[in-house]
Design a protein around this motif. Structure first.
Motif, mmCIF file in Angstrom:
data_model
loop_
_atom_site.group_PDB
_atom_site.id
_atom_site.type_symbol
_atom_site.label_atom_id
_atom_site.label_comp_id
_atom_site.label_asym_id
_atom_site.label_seq_id
_atom_site.Cartn_x
_atom_site.Cartn_y
_atom_site.Cartn_z
ATOM 1 N N UNK A 1 6.287 3.148 -2.379
ATOM 2 C CA UNK A 1 4.897 3.470 -2.034
ATOM 3 C C UNK A 1 3.963 2.293 -2.276
ATOM 4 N N UNK A 2 4.292 1.467 -3.264
ATOM 5 C CA UNK A 2 3.497 0.264 -3.506
ATOM 6 C C UNK A 2 3.475 -0.663 -2.303
ATOM 7 N N UNK B 1 -8.002 1.298 -6.910
ATOM 8 C CA UNK B 1 -7.557 1.544 -8.287
ATOM 9 C C UNK B 1 -6.215 2.261 -8.297
ATOM 10 N N UNK B 2 -6.077 3.169 -7.345
ATOM 11 C CA UNK B 2 -4.871 3.985 -7.276
ATOM 12 C C UNK B 2 -3.665 3.159 -6.826
ATOM 13 N N UNK B 3 -3.905 2.247 -5.897
ATOM 14 C CA UNK B 3 -2.766 1.585 -5.262
ATOM 15 C C UNK B 3 -2.448 0.211 -5.819
ATOM 16 N N UNK B 4 -3.448 -0.480 -6.331
ATOM 17 C CA UNK B 4 -3.164 -1.803 -6.856
ATOM 18 C C UNK B 4 -2.584 -1.677 -8.250
ATOM 19 N N UNK B 5 -1.690 -2.568 -8.615
ATOM 20 C CA UNK B 5 -1.149 -2.504 -9.974
ATOM 21 C C UNK B 5 -2.235 -2.777 -11.012
ATOM 22 N N UNK B 6 -1.987 -2.286 -12.229
ATOM 23 C CA UNK B 6 -2.983 -2.385 -13.288
ATOM 24 C C UNK B 6 -3.388 -3.807 -13.630
ATOM 25 N N UNK C 1 -11.841 3.593 -5.187
ATOM 26 C CA UNK C 1 -10.923 4.586 -5.768
ATOM 27 C C UNK C 1 -9.492 4.337 -5.299
ATOM 28 N N UNK C 2 -9.341 4.138 -3.984
ATOM 29 C CA UNK C 2 -7.996 3.909 -3.444
ATOM 30 C C UNK C 2 -7.422 2.613 -4.015
ATOM 31 N N UNK D 1 8.036 5.180 -6.246
ATOM 32 C CA UNK D 1 6.846 4.435 -6.673
ATOM 33 C C UNK D 1 6.879 3.009 -6.111
#
Lengths: 253, 347
Positions: B73-74, B100-105, B97-98, B70
């Protein structure tokens, strides 16, 4: 959890952004509508007879319950269409590479996909509520058994969907995924028929394994933890198999 | 920044990558070069955490891709061979979408929107923001793929054939973009198009049949394998029989006719490396009264080195026979664009 919802949202949007989702929804509504009409007709006939002798008959028991049981039949045909593309299409188009190289875990991807297809299934069920709504407008059914019935349908659908996801994760071809899913659903459906010709011990075992059999009590308005646990463990098992399938694929390359 | 050690990947009985090791320093552009099926994509897939290695390890930005996927991959942006686009989504929806998936919350909504807008500007796709991915041309798809890889501003960018299928103008744009990204990002790109490597990469790893056959800078590789220098000489019809005369020049090893047209004849003149024969050749042709139409050195291109390294040993001795004509089309569009600058005649 945020990642799960991101993926679930994407899946759900995918259904409404493509004609496929609307076609499935239309078919679902159409089939449900047919069953609704057939049961309504039967119910009206029954209640005419009942009026001549004795009191009125219960709309929940004679109309809504068998109607909701018929949803299992619709599921058999339409749920494979929902799950068949879930993994197969991502593998074919290569978008799976995006998901698997993003900082999300396999479990998050699978849960996201599951929630996505479950969400769409819930939307299908929501459409059928319009029909039930008609009964509430013109009659006076009890709402609680209807609610438990829908809860049961959601759980039962979840079982089918988890199996469908697993099958979709094993192939690149949506058509193969769809066909195989249908066959497996059919087996899960007819498993209880076998019980009728077997001894009592085997029959109860096969009944227990049958996804549809567990729905009965929900239709009656009973939430039995036995059935809830059965459904939840079935779903967990299906998702676990999906996880293993994705993992195996990854190692095999 | 990237460290690959003794990486081996087997698919059943097939060994796709065999004991590959290389490093990439921060801010450099590393080219993975090899023929199709050499194991470039497999190596990249291991680096991005898409699949685990059978043996060996890969570390990206300090994180092992297998034990700490993880975190690794970040820090990696990956553009696969086919851009992973969802056809039903618009470009903006897809990138959101990407993101949201890849950036931290912790990244806020407005920050996410500005990131999406930022990468769209960077890759020059803003005008396609509301177009469905399915309706994009190949070039735009590729650029959306690149935008997707850049969205979380990764330390490492892994690009699998980033210029495949683009037109010459787009290729130049993408290369410029990649060059601009180096420095802040470490870039690993794979290609089988050779001019690309010599133009963009600081270091090259040549892979053949799953093994590393050479790791060096493009210049060093050229130098190292340079046995002889070759000139391309084109004269007009008057000099049709120039071959014999050319071979009398001191230092010339071999003269062979390369092409013959109605108005002109072209020769390939091989000479010793230490001697620059260009002046002598030009003087002689002018003295003889022939028209000198073209005179340019044919450097031993990366292409030749590549061929030498990836063909069998017994063929190694043979010199270069491959010419990179600006519009020969042998390499498709890519070579056209690439050779514009590489093969300029310096006569």
């Amino acid at each position: 959890m945020r990642n799960v919802f991101t993926i679930a949202g994407k899946e759900l949007r995918g259904f409404f952004a493509s004609p496929m989702g609307w076609i499935i929804m239309g078919l679902f509504a159409l089939l449900f509508g047919y069953f609704f009409l057939a049961h309504l007709d039967y119910f009206v006939g029954q209640s005419m007879q009942a009026q001549q002798g004795g009191g009125p008959i219960n709309v929940n028991q004679f109309m809504i319950r068998p109607l909701l049981q018929n949803v299992a039949l619709i599921n058999l045909f339409l749920l494979p269409m929902i799950t068949m593309r879930a993994y197969a299409e991502e593998k074919r188009s290569g978008t799976i590479e995006l998901l698997l190289t993003s900082p999300v875990t396999d479990v998050q991807i699978i849960l996201g996909k599951f929630l996505g297809v479950l969400g769409f299934y819930a939307a299908l069920l929501a459409v059928t509520m319009l029909y039930i709504g008609i009964l509430f407008v013109f009659g006076n059914p009890e709402w609680k058994p209807v609610l438990t019935g829908y809860f049961g349908l959601l759980l039962m659908g979840g079982c089918f969907l988890s199996v469908g996801l697993f099958i979709s994760s094993t192939t690149k071809n949506q058509v193969v995924a769809g066909a195989a899913t249908f066959v497996v659903f059919l087996l899960l459906w007819i498993i209880s028929w076998l019980g009728q010709s077997a001894g009592p011990a085997v029959a109860s075992l096969l009944d227990y394994l049958s996804i549809v059999w567990h729905f009965d009590d929900f239709g009656k308005g009973v939430i039995d933890t036995k059935h809830v646990i059965y459904y939840l463990s079935f779903i967990t098992f299906g998702l676990f198999l999906t996880l293993k399938s994705v993992d195996t694929e990854r190692w095999r390359g | 920044m990237i460290e690959v050690q003794h990486l081996t990947k087997r698919y059943g009985p097939v060994t796709a990558v065999d004991d590959v090791s290389f490093r990439a320093e921060k801010g450099e552009i590393l080219g993975l070069l090899g023929p199709n099926g050499a194991g470039k994509t497999t190596t990249m897939r291991v680096l991005t955490g898409y699949m685990p290695a059978t043996e060996g390890s890969a570390t990206v930005a300090g994180y092992d891709v297998f034990t700490n996927p993880i975190e690794a991959k970040r820090r990696v942006g990956y553009l696969p061979e086919t851009p992973p686009l969802y056809p039903d989504m618009t470009v903006r929806e897809y990138l959101t979408f990407v993101a949201k998936l890849k950036l931290p919350g912790s990244v806020s909504r407005s920050e996410r929107i500005s990131r999406v807008n930022g990468v769209m500007t960077k890759t020059n796709i803003t005008d396609m923001a509301n177009r469905h991915c399915a309706k994009l041309s190949k070039g735009y798809k590729q650029r959306v793929g690149l935008a997707q890889a850049l969205i979380h501003d990764p330390e490492v960018l892994i690009l699998d054939e980033p210029t495949a299928g683009l037109d010459p103008k787009q290729i130049i744009e993408v290369r410029d973009l990649i060059r601009a990204l180096a420095g802040n990002h470490t870039v690993v790109l794979s290609t089988h198009i050779l001019p690309e490597v010599s133009q963009t990469c600081r270091r090259v790893v040549i892979i053949n049949r799953g093994r590393v056959v050479a790791v060096d800078t493009p210049d060093n590789l050229t130098q190292q394998l340079k046995g002889s220098a070759t000139l391309y000489v084109q004269v007009d019809a008057a000099g049709a029989d120039a071959a014999a005369a050319l071979s009398t020049i001191i230092g010339v090893r071999q003269v062979s006719e390369h092409d013959r047209r109605e108005q002109s004849v072209g020769f390939e003149v091989a000479s010793d490396t230490e001697r620059d024969i260009r002046r002598d050749v030009a003087r002689m042709i002018v003295d003889k009264g022939w028209g000198l139409l073209e005179l340019r050195p044919l450097r031993l291109s990366l292409e030749d080195i590549f061929l030498q390294l990836t063909t069998d040993e017994n063929q190694l001795a043979g010199g270069s026979k491959e010419f990179a004509f600006p519009f020969d089309g042998a390499q498709g569009d890519a070579a056209e664009a690439a050779s514009e600058s590489e093969a300029t005649p310096n006569a």
